[in-house]
Design a protein around this motif. Structure first.
Motif, short mmCIF file in Angstrom:
data_model
loop_
_atom_site.label_atom_id
_atom_site.label_comp_id
_atom_site.label_asym_id
_atom_site.label_seq_id
_atom_site.Cartn_x
_atom_site.Cartn_y
_atom_site.Cartn_z
N ASP A 1 0.81 -1.22 0.00
CA ASP A 1 0.00 0.00 0.00
C ASP A 1 0.84 1.27 0.00
O ASP A 1 0.34 2.34 -0.35
CB ASP A 1 -0.93 0.01 1.22
N ASP A 2 2.10 1.16 0.40
CA ASP A 2 2.97 2.34 0.47
C ASP A 2 4.40 1.94 0.15
O ASP A 2 5.29 2.00 1.01
CB ASP A 2 2.88 2.98 1.85
N ARG B 1 6.78 3.31 -1.36
CA ARG B 1 7.82 4.33 -1.25
C ARG B 1 8.34 4.49 0.17
O ARG B 1 9.35 5.16 0.38
CB ARG B 1 7.29 5.67 -1.78
N SER B 2 7.66 3.88 1.14
CA SER B 2 8.14 3.95 2.52
C SER B 2 9.26 2.95 2.79
O SER B 2 9.87 2.98 3.87
CB SER B 2 6.99 3.70 3.49
#
Length: 305
Positions: A213-214, A216-217
């Protein structure tokens, strides 16, 4: 082809690292001073019988390197700074003064430059900031050369390629995608790219969807990571923000034992090493010794910052 998860136990991580280090003893430790140091991995490696290690680190190291020296596991240190910040590292100081270990005179840029050369796959990294420094007389990792473009004197640092690197972060998924939740990533990403084997302890594993879901983290992607170990409070007594703050009381009590050993009373330090290293407590037992109340205080302190 079936995809394999990278999660292993703390003991398995120590065994894997010890085997690799028997081939070449260079180990590198991530984090900075009292933040995100891979302490649980270090304790497990010491309990497994590590010896004669050549220790590299991000430019600032402290408790974990001093603990390795107290346990008699270190032969040489390639670290610009080994300090508890508010006081000296007692066992490092004792070992250097007694010439029990060899501590090389280095600056931070030499270590970063060597890791960069390894990460980039080039034969050396040029650095210029050493001009006028007496470090030049003692630094074993640099060679002078003239810049082919300007003719100005520069210094070449060969690749530093640790056989094993230990890192600590706050989260990872089972595939080895690492997430640092604080800004204290520092040199960890560079070390992961520069090393033969990368083992990361994390305070918790997260579900695949958290990463998906993320994406780039992710601070260190899975293809740089060989193994992940879920170790609650794996950086203790150093900090792992935002999960828990550094345990200054524990670190200072340890340093007091080291100072006492310098004065000839080594019983307290020996007992500390027996409880925290030699007897190889699992992390649950280690945390019971610290106490739930103290861990709760460290959580609250981190969340208040």
């Amino acid at each position: 082809m079936t995809r394999s998860t990278k999660t292993i136990s703390l003991n398995a991580a120590a065994t894997r690292a010890l085997k690799a280090l028997s081939e070449r003893p260079e180990i590198c430790l991530g984090g900075l001073f009292k933040q995100s140091r891979p302490v649980a991995l270090v304790r497990a490696l010491l309990a497994a019988g590590a010896d004669g290690l050549h220790v590299y680190s991000s430019p600032g190291a402290g408790y974990d390197v001093d603990l390795m020296i107290a346990a008699g596991a270190v032969g040489e240190v390639f670290v610009p700074g080994v300090t508890l910040e508010n006081r000296l590292c007692p066992n490092f100081r004792t070992a250097v003064e007694a010439r029990q270990i060899k501590a090389h005179a280095l600056d931070a840029l030499t270590i970063v430059g060597g890791l960069m050369a390894s990460a980039h796959g080039v034969p050396f990294q040029p650095i210029a900031a050493l001009k006028g420094s007496d470090v030049l007389k003692h630094n074993p990792l640099i060679k002078p050369f003239d810049c082919p473009l300007t003719g100005q004197p520069l210094y070449a640092v060969p690749p530093i390629r640790p056989r094993v690197t230990f890192l600590h972060a706050q989260e990872a998924d089972r595939w080895g995608n690492i997430r640092h939740l604080s800004t204290m990533v520092y040199a960890d990403q560079l070390m992961a790219r520069a090393s033969d084997m990368v083992i990361v302890s994390v305070d918790r594993l997260v579900e695949d969807d958290v990463i998906l879901d993320d994406p780039r983290s992710v601070t260190i992607p899975a293809h740089y990571v060989d193994a992940v170990v879920e170790v609650p409070y794996g950086a203790h007594p150093t900090a792992s923000f935002p999960n828990y703050a550094m345990d200054e009381e524990h670190i200072n009590a340890y340093a007091d034992l080291g100072d006492a050993a310098r004065r000839g009373d080594g019983a307290g330090l020996a007992a500390y090493l027996e409880q925290n290293v030699s007897s190889a407590p699992d992390q649950a037992e280690y945390l019971r010794n610290i106490g739930a109340a103290r861990l709760g205080e460290l959580q609250a302190e981190a969340q208040a910052l």
